[in-house]
Design a protein around this motif. Structure first.
Motif, short mmCIF file in Angstrom:
data_model
loop_
_atom_site.label_atom_id
_atom_site.label_comp_id
_atom_site.label_asym_id
_atom_site.label_seq_id
_atom_site.Cartn_x
_atom_site.Cartn_y
_atom_site.Cartn_z
N GLN A 145 38.41 7.43 -30.82
CA GLN A 145 37.35 8.45 -30.81
C GLN A 145 37.19 9.04 -29.42
OE1 GLN A 145 33.52 6.99 -32.02
NE2 GLN A 145 32.65 9.03 -32.23
N PHE A 146 37.29 8.18 -28.41
CA PHE A 146 37.18 8.64 -27.03
C PHE A 146 38.31 9.61 -26.68
CE2 PHE A 146 38.54 7.98 -22.58
CZ PHE A 146 37.43 8.48 -21.92
N LEU A 147 39.52 9.32 -27.18
CA LEU A 147 40.68 10.14 -26.86
C LEU A 147 40.78 11.40 -27.70
CD1 LEU A 147 43.40 7.36 -26.45
CD2 LEU A 147 42.35 8.71 -24.62
N MET A 148 40.37 11.30 -28.99
CA MET A 148 40.64 12.38 -29.94
C MET A 148 39.39 13.01 -30.55
SD MET A 148 43.64 10.27 -31.94
CE MET A 148 43.82 11.54 -33.20
N GLY A 149 38.24 12.54 -30.15
CA GLY A 149 37.00 12.98 -30.79
C GLY A 149 36.74 14.46 -30.71
N THR A 150 37.18 15.10 -29.62
CA THR A 150 36.89 16.53 -29.45
C THR A 150 37.76 17.39 -30.36
OG1 THR A 150 38.44 16.61 -27.59
CG2 THR A 150 36.11 16.25 -27.08
N ALA A 207 47.66 -2.48 -30.14
CA ALA A 207 46.80 -3.19 -31.08
C ALA A 207 45.72 -3.96 -30.33
CB ALA A 207 47.62 -4.13 -31.96
N ALA A 208 46.10 -4.63 -29.24
CA ALA A 208 45.14 -5.43 -28.48
C ALA A 208 44.06 -4.57 -27.84
CB ALA A 208 45.88 -6.25 -27.42
N VAL A 209 44.48 -3.43 -27.27
CA VAL A 209 43.52 -2.54 -26.61
C VAL A 209 42.52 -1.98 -27.63
CG1 VAL A 209 43.27 -0.32 -25.43
CG2 VAL A 209 45.00 -1.95 -24.68
N LEU A 210 43.04 -1.51 -28.77
CA LEU A 210 42.16 -0.96 -29.80
C LEU A 210 41.24 -2.04 -30.37
CD1 LEU A 210 44.52 1.46 -31.79
CD2 LEU A 210 42.83 2.02 -30.03
N LEU A 254 40.20 -4.79 -28.82
CA LEU A 254 39.21 -5.11 -27.79
C LEU A 254 38.07 -4.09 -27.80
CD1 LEU A 254 38.23 -6.68 -25.30
CD2 LEU A 254 39.68 -5.17 -23.90
N GLY A 255 38.44 -2.83 -27.90
CA GLY A 255 37.41 -1.79 -27.93
C GLY A 255 36.56 -1.86 -29.18
N LEU A 256 37.21 -2.03 -30.34
CA LEU A 256 36.48 -1.97 -31.61
C LEU A 256 35.63 -3.21 -31.85
CD1 LEU A 256 36.11 -0.21 -34.14
CD2 LEU A 256 37.98 -1.48 -35.20
N TYR A 257 36.20 -4.39 -31.61
CA TYR A 257 35.49 -5.63 -31.95
C TYR A 257 34.81 -6.28 -30.74
CZ TYR A 257 38.27 -5.08 -36.15
OH TYR A 257 38.85 -4.58 -37.30
N GLY A 258 35.30 -5.99 -29.54
CA GLY A 258 34.68 -6.57 -28.37
C GLY A 258 33.61 -5.68 -27.76
N LEU A 259 33.95 -4.41 -27.58
CA LEU A 259 33.03 -3.47 -26.93
C LEU A 259 32.30 -2.57 -27.92
CD1 LEU A 259 35.34 -2.44 -23.95
CD2 LEU A 259 33.61 -4.25 -24.03
N LYS A 260 32.63 -2.71 -29.21
CA LYS A 260 31.97 -1.94 -30.27
C LYS A 260 32.13 -0.42 -30.06
CE LYS A 260 30.54 -5.82 -31.97
NZ LYS A 260 31.25 -6.40 -33.13
N ILE A 281 36.93 2.91 -39.21
CA ILE A 281 37.97 2.64 -40.22
C ILE A 281 39.33 3.09 -39.72
CG2 ILE A 281 38.76 3.25 -42.54
CD1 ILE A 281 35.80 3.59 -43.32
N PHE A 282 39.37 4.28 -39.14
CA PHE A 282 40.63 4.84 -38.64
C PHE A 282 41.23 3.94 -37.56
CE2 PHE A 282 42.84 8.48 -36.30
CZ PHE A 282 43.85 8.59 -37.25
N THR A 283 40.39 3.47 -36.65
CA THR A 283 40.86 2.58 -35.58
C THR A 283 41.32 1.25 -36.14
OG1 THR A 283 39.30 3.62 -34.03
CG2 THR A 283 40.23 1.48 -33.40
N ARG A 284 40.56 0.69 -37.08
CA ARG A 284 40.97 -0.58 -37.70
C ARG A 284 42.33 -0.45 -38.37
NH1 ARG A 284 38.23 -1.48 -43.12
NH2 ARG A 284 39.89 0.03 -43.56
N ASN A 285 42.54 0.67 -39.06
CA ASN A 285 43.82 0.88 -39.74
C ASN A 285 44.98 1.00 -38.77
OD1 ASN A 285 42.31 0.85 -42.05
ND2 ASN A 285 42.48 3.02 -42.48
N TRP A 286 44.73 1.63 -37.61
CA TRP A 286 45.77 1.72 -36.59
C TRP A 286 46.09 0.34 -36.03
CZ3 TRP A 286 49.41 4.96 -35.34
CH2 TRP A 286 49.28 6.31 -35.65
N ILE A 287 45.08 -0.49 -35.86
CA ILE A 287 45.32 -1.85 -35.37
C ILE A 287 46.24 -2.60 -36.33
CG2 ILE A 287 44.24 -4.09 -34.90
CD1 ILE A 287 41.74 -2.52 -34.00
#
Length: 200
Positions: A124-129, A108-111, A113-119, A140-146
């Motif tokens: 998406q980086f891991l599964m986008g392809t 939760a913390a890593v996601l 940090l990426g979503l709200y800290g680094l935008k 939205i998907f990342t927020r829901n996982w958090i």
């Protein structure tokens, strides 16, 4: 080393085998403590003593056969080694029962940090392809996982502290798998609404 696909049946054995052995070991030794060096080791502690080497072995076999191992799988096994090792060393099931809380909290913390800290969405980086989706969908998907990871961390604490050891073992082996599948099912509308269709 080139990446190779793992046989689905073997993959299932490597992933579910250690969990099933862990569950069986817990219920077998739950009322049959093992005595070593004058000290008794109960169900969760003995089960973790079995589960840790099996998890490491499973990851090692998977890596040897495919030439790769996901970061999440490696991290999960490392957490099992750390908390499982402390559990056995200290002969205290508390450390094993805290492990999912730490793992869920870390994800939760890593996601977050990426979503709200680094935008950016690490999912998406891991599964986008393999899962083409618009940026808004990934947010939205990342927020829901958090939210899911935070909820699972809190629920894990509630189960082992309030409902007890046996309830926690069921959550750790079967419950979290079922809850994760249920969560993924609720995310299908998000994935469908924001999916990028293959024009070709």
């Amino acid at each position: 080393m080139a990446k190779r696909e793992l046989n689905p049946t073997l993959r299932m054995v490597l992933e579910l085998g250690p969990v099933l052995v862990y569950l069986a070991a817990y219920f077998w030794f739950k009322d049959r403590p093992v005595t070593l060096g004058g000290e008794e080791y109960g169900g969760v502690v003995v089960a973790m003593a079995v589960f840790v080497p099996l998890s490491v072995l499973g990851l090692g076999i998977s890596w040897a056969l495919t030439g790769t191992a996901s970061r999440m799988a490696v991290f999960t096994v490392l957490m099992v080694m750390v908390f499982g090792g402390i559990t056995v060393w200290m002969n205290d099931a508390t450390f094993a029962m805290m492990r999912p809380t730490v793992v869920y909290g870390f994800f939760a913390a890593v996601l977050a940090l990426g979503l709200y800290g680094l935008k950016r969405s690490y999912l998406q980086f891991l599964m986008g392809t393999v899962l083409p989706m618009r940026d808004e969908g990934w947010r939205i998907f990342t927020r829901n996982w958090i939210v899911f990871f935070v909820a699972m961390a809190i629920f894990n604490e509630f189960v082992w502290r309030v409902l007890g050891e046996t309830a926690w073992v069921w959550l750790d082996t079967v419950g979290q798998f079922v809850l994760t599948l249920g969560f993924l099912a609720t995310q299908m509308p998000v994935l469908q609404r924001h999916a990028i269709s293959d024009e070709k």
